[in-house]
Design a protein around this motif. Structure first.
Motif, PDB file in Angstrom:
ATOM      1  N   GLY A   8      40.720  41.849  37.714  1.00 43.26           N
ATOM      2  CA  GLY A   8      40.448  42.677  38.889  1.00 43.26           C
ATOM      3  C   GLY A   8      39.420  42.113  39.842  1.00 43.26           C
ATOM      4  N   VAL A   9      38.305  42.816  40.002  1.00 43.03           N
ATOM      5  CA  VAL A   9      37.338  42.534  41.071  1.00 43.03           C
ATOM      6  C   VAL A   9      36.834  41.085  41.064  1.00 43.03           C
ATOM      7  CG1 VAL A   9      35.109  43.196  42.041  1.00 43.03           C
ATOM      8  CG2 VAL A   9      36.634  44.954  41.118  1.00 43.03           C
ATOM      9  N   GLY A  10      36.403  40.579  39.895  1.00 43.44           N
ATOM     10  CA  GLY A  10      35.867  39.218  39.824  1.00 43.44           C
ATOM     11  C   GLY A  10      36.941  38.183  40.134  1.00 43.44           C
ATOM     12  N   GLY A  11      38.088  38.326  39.501  1.00 47.21           N
ATOM     13  CA  GLY A  11      39.186  37.380  39.697  1.00 47.21           C
ATOM     14  C   GLY A  11      39.755  37.438  41.104  1.00 47.21           C
ATOM     15  N   ASP A  47      43.894  46.543  38.102  1.00 48.78           N
ATOM     16  CA  ASP A  47      43.780  45.129  38.487  1.00 48.78           C
ATOM     17  C   ASP A  47      44.841  44.749  39.525  1.00 48.78           C
ATOM     18  OD1 ASP A  47      41.682  45.057  36.765  1.00 48.78           O
ATOM     19  OD2 ASP A  47      42.544  43.635  35.350  1.00 48.78           O
ATOM     20  N   PHE A 151      34.780  51.157  30.315  1.00 49.06           N
ATOM     21  CA  PHE A 151      34.364  50.441  31.517  1.00 49.06           C
ATOM     22  C   PHE A 151      33.878  51.394  32.604  1.00 49.06           C
ATOM     23  CE2 PHE A 151      34.780  47.447  35.050  1.00 49.06           C
ATOM     24  CZ  PHE A 151      34.333  46.281  34.447  1.00 49.06           C
ATOM     25  N   SER A 192      37.833  35.401  35.733  1.00 54.80           N
ATOM     26  CA  SER A 192      37.880  36.783  35.258  1.00 54.80           C
ATOM     27  C   SER A 192      37.260  36.873  33.880  1.00 54.80           C
ATOM     28  CB  SER A 192      39.322  37.277  35.230  1.00 54.80           C
ATOM     29  OG  SER A 192      39.790  37.443  36.547  1.00 54.80           O
ATOM     30  N   VAL A 221      38.177  28.569  35.973  1.00 59.92           N
ATOM     31  CA  VAL A 221      36.899  28.716  36.673  1.00 59.92           C
ATOM     32  C   VAL A 221      36.047  29.618  35.780  1.00 59.92           C
ATOM     33  CG1 VAL A 221      35.728  29.506  38.757  1.00 59.92           C
ATOM     34  CG2 VAL A 221      38.024  28.511  38.919  1.00 59.92           C
ATOM     35  N   PRO A 223      33.392  32.274  34.466  1.00 62.95           N
ATOM     36  CA  PRO A 223      32.669  33.453  34.975  1.00 62.95           C
ATOM     37  C   PRO A 223      31.222  33.482  34.499  1.00 62.95           C
ATOM     38  CG  PRO A 223      33.938  34.073  33.045  1.00 62.95           C
ATOM     39  CD  PRO A 223      34.182  32.593  33.261  1.00 62.95           C
ATOM     40  N   SER A 229      27.319  36.388  31.837  1.00 65.19           N
ATOM     41  CA  SER A 229      28.285  36.338  32.929  1.00 65.19           C
ATOM     42  C   SER A 229      27.602  36.570  34.273  1.00 65.19           C
ATOM     43  CB  SER A 229      29.391  37.357  32.696  1.00 65.19           C
ATOM     44  OG  SER A 229      28.879  38.558  32.193  1.00 65.19           O
ATOM     45  N   ALA A 234      31.251  40.515  30.510  1.00 63.66           N
ATOM     46  CA  ALA A 234      32.030  39.397  29.930  1.00 63.66           C
ATOM     47  C   ALA A 234      31.212  38.612  28.902  1.00 63.66           C
ATOM     48  CB  ALA A 234      32.526  38.468  31.036  1.00 63.66           C
ATOM     49  N   THR A 286      29.282  28.039  41.676  1.00 63.52           N
ATOM     50  CA  THR A 286      30.432  28.888  41.337  1.00 63.52           C
ATOM     51  C   THR A 286      30.219  30.351  41.699  1.00 63.52           C
ATOM     52  OG1 THR A 286      29.578  29.163  39.095  1.00 63.52           O
ATOM     53  CG2 THR A 286      31.217  27.421  39.425  1.00 63.52           C
ATOM     54  N   VAL A 287      29.087  30.669  42.328  1.00 61.42           N
ATOM     55  CA  VAL A 287      28.863  32.069  42.718  1.00 61.42           C
ATOM     56  C   VAL A 287      29.443  32.293  44.116  1.00 61.42           C
ATOM     57  CG1 VAL A 287      27.142  33.867  43.157  1.00 61.42           C
ATOM     58  CG2 VAL A 287      26.831  32.288  41.246  1.00 61.42           C
ATOM     59  N   MET A 288      30.339  33.276  44.225  1.00 58.79           N
ATOM     60  CA  MET A 288      31.025  33.562  45.494  1.00 58.79           C
ATOM     61  C   MET A 288      30.376  34.765  46.164  1.00 58.79           C
ATOM     62  SD  MET A 288      34.912  32.885  44.128  1.00 58.79           S
ATOM     63  CE  MET A 288      34.592  33.403  42.437  1.00 58.79           C
TER      64      MET A 288
HETATM   65  P1  GDP Z   1      37.284  43.193  36.484  1.00 58.50           P
HETATM   66  O1  GDP Z   1      38.687  43.439  35.991  1.00 58.50           O
HETATM   67  O2  GDP Z   1      36.959  44.012  37.668  1.00 58.50           O
HETATM   68  O3  GDP Z   1      36.220  43.185  35.416  1.00 58.50           O
HETATM   69  O4  GDP Z   1      37.307  41.722  37.031  1.00 58.50           O
HETATM   70  P2  GDP Z   1      37.673  40.366  36.343  1.00 58.50           P
HETATM   71  O5  GDP Z   1      37.892  40.449  34.882  1.00 58.50           O
HETATM   72  O6  GDP Z   1      38.721  39.703  37.169  1.00 58.50           O
HETATM   73  O7  GDP Z   1      36.325  39.547  36.603  1.00 58.50           O
HETATM   74  C1  GDP Z   1      35.101  39.865  36.039  1.00 58.50           C
HETATM   75  C2  GDP Z   1      34.322  38.578  35.901  1.00 58.50           C
HETATM   76  O8  GDP Z   1      34.153  37.956  37.167  1.00 58.50           O
HETATM   77  C3  GDP Z   1      32.932  38.782  35.352  1.00 58.50           C
HETATM   78  O9  GDP Z   1      32.896  38.222  34.078  1.00 58.50           O
HETATM   79  C4  GDP Z   1      32.011  38.021  36.292  1.00 58.50           C
HETATM   80  O10 GDP Z   1      31.117  37.198  35.591  1.00 58.50           O
HETATM   81  C5  GDP Z   1      32.969  37.205  37.120  1.00 58.50           C
HETATM   82  N1  GDP Z   1      32.477  37.012  38.470  1.00 58.50           N
HETATM   83  C6  GDP Z   1      32.181  37.962  39.392  1.00 58.50           C
HETATM   84  N2  GDP Z   1      31.750  37.380  40.523  1.00 58.50           N
HETATM   85  C7  GDP Z   1      31.782  36.035  40.317  1.00 58.50           C
HETATM   86  C8  GDP Z   1      31.453  34.901  41.120  1.00 58.50           C
HETATM   87  O11 GDP Z   1      31.050  34.999  42.275  1.00 58.50           O
HETATM   88  N3  GDP Z   1      31.609  33.667  40.545  1.00 58.50           N
HETATM   89  C9  GDP Z   1      32.055  33.508  39.268  1.00 58.50           C
HETATM   90  N4  GDP Z   1      32.184  32.255  38.786  1.00 58.50           N
HETATM   91  N5  GDP Z   1      32.382  34.556  38.494  1.00 58.50           N
HETATM   92  C10 GDP Z   1      32.238  35.795  39.009  1.00 58.50           C
END
Ligand code: GDP
Length: 309
Positions: A8-11, A47, A151, A192, A221, A223, A229, A234, A286-288
């Motif tokens: 979701g959000v991170g990915g 997601d 969550f 993610s 990539v 996280p 994380s 994560a 790697t921080v966006m």
């Molecule tokens: P969720 O379903 O909303 O939890 O999102 P995901 O599983 O897709 O992504 C969550 C992960 O994204 C977390 O473990 C964060 O560490 C990672 N994340 C969030 N922002 C960033 C970023 O800017 N850079 C990196 N490399 N990882 C990030």
């Protein structure tokens, strides 16, 4: 064709970066659906919706939901005494109603996700990992709970001992997801949450085999930043798969599937250990923080993957 596996959000951050640097209709996203749930009798796919809204440029400030959404339905449900901790906006609710009605009519989640994405103007393929129902369950010291309970309701503060993806053995990868892996020039495992977002996709029967058979270079990539994380739980959850909460731990979790991994420059001291596993490493920022960061990281990730061919 470029294919990314994400949650979701991170990915969605790297997914947006890829979407913006690639030509229209060349990106496929295979999205985790193990945190799908039912709320008020509606089928919710957090997601899938997050990724779609993000690519459509309509995601809310916190990364989920719809920007500027109103909450009249939620308030009304509250007056009836219904549960309101899953804070769904009015427009977002329409997506859930549309999906639920379409599922009842017999449409597949794949067809529904495609219709929602194209209706919102998204020029990428947004593919659920499976059309079957898979549910992530987490074991706390008081027993098993559902993903959304952990969550959203508990704000991922409860320590987790173990995770399982219920229904995964009976699920199958969709032909569309398998084709996206087969046709890909590059495959990206997004930054993610490994345990909650990427490993459920990899556990869908057929996905791992398709990844192993794919000719394309596959890069992850990370996280992680240091010993945890970038955000969310994560890092803590890596314990449930007996891996350290670091980029090296993520590389171990994906070993055998990835040719390379993108890690934070700050974690350069982990690179040699990862390279010893036969996995190439790119160290970069790697921080966006903004869209420019997302595009740069997406571009660097693609260049890195192509260099591994
Ligand atoms: P969720 O379903 O909303 O939890 O999102 P995901 O599983 O897709 O992504 C969550 C992960 O994204 C977390 O473990 C964060 O560490 C990672 N994340 C969030 N922002 C960033 C970023 O800017 N850079 C990196 N490399 N990882 C990030």
């Amino acid at each position: 064709m470029i294919t990314a596996i994400c949650g979701g959000v991170g990915g969605a951050k790297i997914a947006l970066g890829l979407y913006r640097v690639l030509p229209d209709d060349t990106l496929s996203l295979i999205v985790n659906t193990a945190d799908d749930t039912e709320f008020w009798g509606l089928q919710v796919s957090p997601d899938l919706d997050t990724v779609t809204y993000t690519l459509a440029g309509m995601a809310g400030e916190k990364g989920w939901g719809i920007r500027g959404d109103t909450f009249a339905a939620l308030a009304m449900m509250g007056r009836y005494g219904a549960e309101t901790w899953f804070s769904v906006g009015d427009r977002d609710l329409a997506t859930d109603i549309y999906r639920t009605a379409s599922v009842r009519r017999g449409d597949t989640l794949t067809a529904i996700a495609a219709h929602i994405a194209s209706s919102l103007g998204v020029r990428a393929r947004v593919l659920p990992m499976t059309d079957a129902c898979v549910t992530t369950r987490l074991r706390t010291n008081e027993g098993w709970i559902d993903f959304q309970e952990y969550f959203v309701h508990r704000g991922h503060r409860t320590p987790i001992e173990e995770t399982r993806y219920e229904g995964i053995e009976e699920a199958a990868a969709t032909p569309q997801a398998l084709a996206a892996l087969h046709e890909a020039e590059v495959i990206v495992l997004a930054n993610s949450n490994p345990v909650l977002s990427i490993l459920p996709v990899l556990a869908v029967p057929g996905v791992r085999q398709a990844l192993e058979a794919a000719n394309a270079p596959c890069v992850a990539v990370s996280p992680m930043l240091g010993e945890g994380s970038v955000s969310g739980p994560a890092g803590d959850l890596m314990r449930t798969i007996s891996r350290p909460p670091t980029s090296a731990g993520v590389a171990q979790a994906y070993a055998g599937l990835i040719d390379g991994i993108v890690i934070a420059s700050e974690d350069e001291d982990q690179a040699a250990r990862i390279e010893d596993m036969g996995i190439r490493v790119l160290c970069t920022d790697t921080v966006m923080r903004d869209d420019a960061d997302k595009e740069r990281l997406a571009g660097d990730t693609l260049d890195f993957a192509r260099s591994l061919r």
